[in-house]
Design a protein around this motif. Structure first.
Motif: not given
Length: 326
Positions: A42-43, A117-120, A222-225
């Motif tokens: 995530s970036a 990612s869990d801290c993004f 990121a991986k989220e929608s």
């Protein structure tokens, strides 16, 4: 709420989803959703449309100071009103498997990071506060001027940096390209103080005048929608002030006729020979789809027998560097 939203056309082989949105404060955002990304991918990147060309006269290096590899750059990364503990942002990123950095160019300053990612979402919140309410304390200002000066002293031993400054020195004095853009103790502390100028006050003034949401572009990956990312971005970046600043323009040319067709010889720090050829060209951004500089770089830098590179290296043992200055 976002004032506009566009879906992006992408190649069929690209499985990521894209969306462009413009927030009501005129911040332009590109969202990239990649469900298949690994946990540490995530970036985010924020590009601000102001750089060293906008340094005030007598305060060379101020834009660089504001960013993380620069003065204002350095100062923004320190602390914000919401997260006042100094350097907590950088520590949070490093403690959660990420990296953060920034750079100041002639007409833009870029800040970016990646993190687990869990801290993004929290990292993104900390990141957003730099552009909403940074602290820029007096103590941090003095420390960071010294840090910038140390960076400058290290650059004095870099042939690449020295040659870059030499090229600026022989350019048109009336163009901002000619400026000393890094900054050091002399330009950020000694000279301003001698004139009764407070560098911190000028820094805050520069930030308030130039760091406007309508001059910023944000990318979030990121991986989220896309819908999830849009909601997060709207929540965290909507408060960036929009001062309705016009895009900066710098008319004129850094190299006029009297600055061309000249030969400059320099003694390097490290042993070796280099031939640097520089010439003005049309700004590449006007032809980014065609990429003419790639053709020039390939043709002149190609090392096969019969090429320009091969001939020069055979005759004089030179290493050729091609610099295309717009």
């Amino acid at each position: 709420m976002a004032v506009s939203r566009d879906e992006i056309v992408k190649p069929r082989t690209d499985k990521r989803e894209y969306r462009r949105i413009v927030l009501s404060n005129s911040l332009q955002v590109l969202l990239i959703s990649d469900p298949e990304t690994d946990k540490a991918s995530s970036a985010a990147s924020m590009d601000v449309g102001v750089g060293s060309f906008s340094d005030p006269v007598g305060l060379e290096g101020l834009a660089h100071f504001l960013g993380a590899v620069s003065f204002l750059q350095h100062m923004l990364f320190y602390a914000s009103e919401k997260y006042p503990l100094e350097d907590s942002y950088s520590k949070y990123i490093s403690e959660h498997g990420g990296h953060t950095n920034a750079f100041t160019d002639s007409e833009q300053t870029n800040y970016h990071f990646d993190v687990n990612s869990d801290c993004f979402e929290e990292a993104l919140d900390r990141f957003a506060q730099f552009f909403i309410k940074p602290l820029m304390s007096a103590d941090a200002t003095t420390r960071e001027i010294k840090a910038v000066d140390s960076e400058c002293q290290m650059n004095l031993l870099s042939d690449a940096w020295r040659m870059s400054q030499l090229q600026k020195h022989v350019s048109n004095e009336g163009h901002p390209y000619h400026k000393f853009n890094i900054g050091n103790w002399e330009t950020l502390e000694v000279r301003p103080k001698a004139k009764g100028v407070d560098t911190r006050e000028e820094l805050i003034k520069f930030y308030k005048e130039h760091y406007s949401a309508n001059l910023m572009h944000l990318i979030v990956y990121a991986k989220e929608s896309l819908d999830k990312l849009q909601g997060v971005v709207e929540e965290k970046f909507q408060a960036i002030p929009n001062h309705e600043r016009s895009c900066f323009s710098f008319p004129g040319q850094p190299f006029l006729s009297e600055h061309l067709q000249i030969l400059v010889k320099a003694v390097p720090i490290q042993e070796g020979h280099e031939l640097r050829i520089s010439w003005p060209i049309t700004p590449w951004i006007l032809h980014y789809k065609e990429g003419p500089m790639r053709y020039l770089s390939h043709l002149i830098g190609h090392e096969a027998e019969g090429s320009v590179f091969y001939a020069l290296k055979t005759l004089g043992e030179y290493i050729i560097y091609v610099i295309c200055a717009s």
